[in-house]
Design a protein around this motif. Structure first.
Motif, PDB file in Angstrom:
ATOM      1  N   LEU A 191       0.821  -1.206   0.000  1.00 27.50           N
ATOM      2  CA  LEU A 191       0.000   0.000   0.000  1.00 27.50           C
ATOM      3  C   LEU A 191       0.860   1.263   0.000  1.00 27.50           C
ATOM      4  O   LEU A 191       0.579   2.231  -0.719  1.00 27.50           O
ATOM      5  N   PHE A 192       1.908   1.259   0.807  1.00 28.09           N
ATOM      6  CA  PHE A 192       2.801   2.419   0.853  1.00 28.09           C
ATOM      7  C   PHE A 192       3.610   2.542  -0.428  1.00 28.09           C
ATOM      8  O   PHE A 192       3.889   3.663  -0.878  1.00 28.09           O
ATOM      9  N   ASN A 193       3.989   1.411  -1.007  1.00 25.75           N
ATOM     10  CA  ASN A 193       4.680   1.418  -2.302  1.00 25.75           C
ATOM     11  C   ASN A 193       3.796   2.075  -3.359  1.00 25.75           C
ATOM     12  O   ASN A 193       4.243   2.930  -4.134  1.00 25.75           O
ATOM     13  N   MET A 194       2.528   1.709  -3.372  1.00 29.61           N
ATOM     14  CA  MET A 194       1.583   2.261  -4.342  1.00 29.61           C
ATOM     15  C   MET A 194       1.280   3.730  -4.051  1.00 29.61           C
ATOM     16  O   MET A 194       1.351   4.586  -4.945  1.00 29.61           O
ATOM     17  N   GLY A 195       0.944   4.045  -2.814  1.00 30.95           N
ATOM     18  CA  GLY A 195       0.599   5.415  -2.461  1.00 30.95           C
ATOM     19  C   GLY A 195       1.755   6.377  -2.640  1.00 30.95           C
ATOM     20  O   GLY A 195       1.565   7.522  -3.058  1.00 30.95           O
ATOM     21  N   GLY A 196       2.968   5.885  -2.339  1.00 29.59           N
ATOM     22  CA  GLY A 196       4.140   6.740  -2.483  1.00 29.59           C
ATOM     23  C   GLY A 196       4.379   7.174  -3.906  1.00 29.59           C
ATOM     24  O   GLY A 196       4.920   8.258  -4.164  1.00 29.59           O
ATOM     25  N   ARG A 197       3.962   6.352  -4.858  1.00 29.53           N
ATOM     26  CA  ARG A 197       4.144   6.684  -6.273  1.00 29.53           C
ATOM     27  C   ARG A 197       3.361   7.947  -6.640  1.00 29.53           C
ATOM     28  O   ARG A 197       3.825   8.748  -7.455  1.00 29.53           O
ATOM     29  N   PHE A 198       2.199   8.115  -6.059  1.00 29.04           N
ATOM     30  CA  PHE A 198       1.400   9.304  -6.359  1.00 29.04           C
ATOM     31  C   PHE A 198       1.788  10.475  -5.459  1.00 29.04           C
ATOM     32  O   PHE A 198       1.977  11.601  -5.923  1.00 29.04           O
ATOM     33  N   VAL A 199       1.922  10.227  -4.165  1.00 26.36           N
ATOM     34  CA  VAL A 199       2.160  11.305  -3.203  1.00 26.36           C
ATOM     35  C   VAL A 199       3.503  11.992  -3.447  1.00 26.36           C
ATOM     36  O   VAL A 199       3.585  13.225  -3.552  1.00 26.36           O
ATOM     37  N   TRP A 200       4.580  11.188  -3.556  1.00 28.43           N
ATOM     38  CA  TRP A 200       5.904  11.786  -3.725  1.00 28.43           C
ATOM     39  C   TRP A 200       6.047  12.469  -5.080  1.00 28.43           C
ATOM     40  O   TRP A 200       6.631  13.557  -5.183  1.00 28.43           O
ATOM     41  N   ALA A 201       5.521  11.851  -6.139  1.00 28.10           N
ATOM     42  CA  ALA A 201       5.618  12.461  -7.465  1.00 28.10           C
ATOM     43  C   ALA A 201       4.834  13.769  -7.518  1.00 28.10           C
ATOM     44  O   ALA A 201       5.279  14.752  -8.122  1.00 28.10           O
ATOM     45  N   SER A 202       3.657  13.792  -6.880  1.00 29.80           N
ATOM     46  CA  SER A 202       2.871  15.026  -6.834  1.00 29.80           C
ATOM     47  C   SER A 202       3.598  16.102  -6.031  1.00 29.80           C
ATOM     48  O   SER A 202       3.610  17.273  -6.411  1.00 29.80           O
ATOM     49  N   ALA A 203       4.208  15.691  -4.922  1.00 29.47           N
ATOM     50  CA  ALA A 203       4.952  16.655  -4.097  1.00 29.47           C
ATOM     51  C   ALA A 203       6.130  17.250  -4.867  1.00 29.47           C
ATOM     52  O   ALA A 203       6.493  18.420  -4.659  1.00 29.47           O
ATOM     53  N   SER A 204       6.709  16.456  -5.769  1.00 26.50           N
ATOM     54  CA  SER A 204       7.868  16.946  -6.524  1.00 26.50           C
ATOM     55  C   SER A 204       7.509  18.116  -7.433  1.00 26.50           C
ATOM     56  O   SER A 204       8.387  18.887  -7.830  1.00 26.50           O
ATOM     57  N   ASP A 205       6.224  18.279  -7.783  1.00 29.31           N
ATOM     58  CA  ASP A 205       5.802  19.425  -8.578  1.00 29.31           C
ATOM     59  C   ASP A 205       5.998  20.729  -7.813  1.00 29.31           C
ATOM     60  O   ASP A 205       6.118  21.802  -8.415  1.00 29.31           O
TER      61      ASP A 205
END
Length: 467
Positions: free
Chosen positions: A309-323
């Motif tokens: 779940l964290f592997n999956m969620g991190g893909r969206f959360v961290w990439a979005s934060a990088s914006d």
């Protein structure tokens, strides 16, 4: 839709699968593109769930238990390994073709390969020929994995120049979450088809092959690319500065390989993935050995699910934060925070603090997933968007290399320590400390990434010619 002029001067309409035929018409909503990408990534994410077939495949002949002529787990292990190898190879070598023919043809080819790979594998199960499983899921399916992984990414980046990280995070999150759908679905199908004469695997392969082909084909049919010079309403491209490292120029896919930035970002991805993938593969055993007689097999399975779940969620959360914080700063966080957490893990294990042990690994695995989804936007910032799909494909060789290095580090170092008298509960200490060192090296590699020199940028004439 404009026509194509042939050498003789005759005009013809572009073919349905041509790149020109996928150019969006006025009024098309860019928010239709992420679902098309997800239709592909949720399917190919099944690769992370392939292990559910390993046990049943050892009983194809014996049905209730393994017979002497049944395949062993070591023999079956090569199916997944081949798939990952061919994922990396196809992504690397087909990148240039992707940029030439466009996402629709590439995604449909991926659908044919991934769905067809299941059908070939089903024949292999019925004929009990392991080479057909290697060829089907390993080679043909692996090619489908690679093409399906990279083909939507460059399209999403072009549609969302204002939110590159969020856009790629949405799609690549699907790859991380695909296994959460595929695992229970595959088990349910095998139970449905199981009989006195069949373990149900071949029939399940056929159903999955057809279902994945249909879903991925829908994604291929729905995909569109923006017209030249399109940009979101009201959005102004950021001013190009070497400090922000977001270029408005473009670097050709072959020229990118001549820059130090490509190899530094290759190492950044390799080291980030190496630090996570080995732990992901041994998570269940690791937590049980670290907390002997405290964590049951069922609880360990729950730990694995939580990491997913964290592997999956991190893909969206961290990439979005990088914006908002920038790609380079996001990787600084991955490496600095990851190194600290890895260093603390043995302490939490030795003091019996399960909660903090689990929390550390959940954050680490979120950054592992975030590394995959942030890197396409990092590449677009550095090299422009004209060839980002192909450049991303070649960079994914870092994933293939990390897929070997990570498990080797975890498994062989642990085995060496246990063989030399180290208690199993302490056998991971050296491994996580090595991971800490790798993350520090990754931090340094990220620090060395600078703006791409102007000499590598394409001229307007080269860009117009597409070469």
């Amino acid at each position: 839709m404009s026509s194509i002029t042939e050498p003789g001067g005759n005009a013809r309409s572009p073919s349905f699968f041509s790149k020109q035929a996928t150019i969006a018409q006025p009024g098309f909503s860019r928010w239709m593109v992420p679902p098309a990408a997800l239709a592909v990534h949720l399917c190919i994410g099944q690769a992370y769930a392939f292990s559910v077939f390993n046990g049943p495949l050892t009983k194809v002949i014996g049905i209730s238990q393994s017979a002497p002529d049944d395949w062993s787990l070591t023999t079956l292990g090569w199916i997944f390994s081949l798939a990952i190898v061919f994922l990396g190879l196809s992504a690397a070598f087909a990148g240039k073709w992707l940029e030439k023919v466009g996402p629709r043809r590439t995604m449909f080819t991926a659908a044919c390969c991934f769905g067809g790979g299941f059908i070939v594998s089903a024949i292999g199960v019925w004929a009990h020929q392991i080479v057909l499983l290697y060829l089907g899921y390993g080679v043909i399916g692996g090619i489908g994995l690679g093409l399906g992984y990279v083909s939507p990414v460059s399209t999403l980046i072009r549609w969302f120049p204002d939110r590159r990280g969020m856009a790629t995070g949405m799609a690549i999150m699907g790859f991380g979450g695909g296994a959460m759908i595929a695992a229970p679905l595959s088990v349910a199908l095998m139970n449905h088809f199981k009989s006195a004469t069949s373990i149900g695997v071949a029939e399940t392969f056929v159903v999955l092959g057809i279902a994945y082909f249909i879903s991925m084909s829908i994604g291929a049919l729905a995909i569109r690319i923006p017209p030249a010079d399109w940009k979101p309403a009201g959005w102004t491209p950021p001013v190009e500065t070497k400090q922000k490292m977001i270029t408005q120029s473009h670097v050709h896919i072959d020229q990118a390989l001549k820059t130090p930035q490509f190899y530094l970002i290759w190492l950044v991805l390799f080291l980030n993935v190496t630090a996570g993938i080995g732990i992901l593969g041994q998570a269940s055993v690791m937590i049980q050995e670290s907390f002997k007689n405290t964590v049951s097999a069922a609880a360990a399975a729950g730990f694995v699910g939580l990491l997913s779940l964290f592997n999956m969620g991190g893909r969206f959360v961290w990439a979005s934060a990088s914006d908002y914080v920038g790609r380079k700063n996001t990787y600084y966080i991955f490496f600095a925070l990851g190194a600290v957490l890895y260093w603390l893990v043995p302490t939490f294990a030795s003091t019996g603090n399960i909660a903090l042990f689990v929390l550390c690994y959940c954050v680490i695995l979120s950054m592992y997933g975030g590394g995959f989804s942030t890197v396409p936007a990092y590449l677009a910032d550095m090299f422009g968007t004209a060839f980002v799909g192909g450049i991303h494909g070649r960079l994914l060789t870092a994933w293939a290399a990390a897929g070997v290095a990570g498990p080797v580090l975890v498994n062989y170092i642990r085995a060496y320590q246990v063989a030399n008298g180290v208690a199993k509960a302490d056998a991971y200490t050296m491994t996580v400390h090595i991971m800490t060192v790798l993350l520090v090296i990754g931090f340094i590699c990220n620090l060395l990434v600078k703006h791409v020199h102007d000499k590598h940028h394409m001229t307007e004439a080269q860009l117009a010619a597409g070469n």
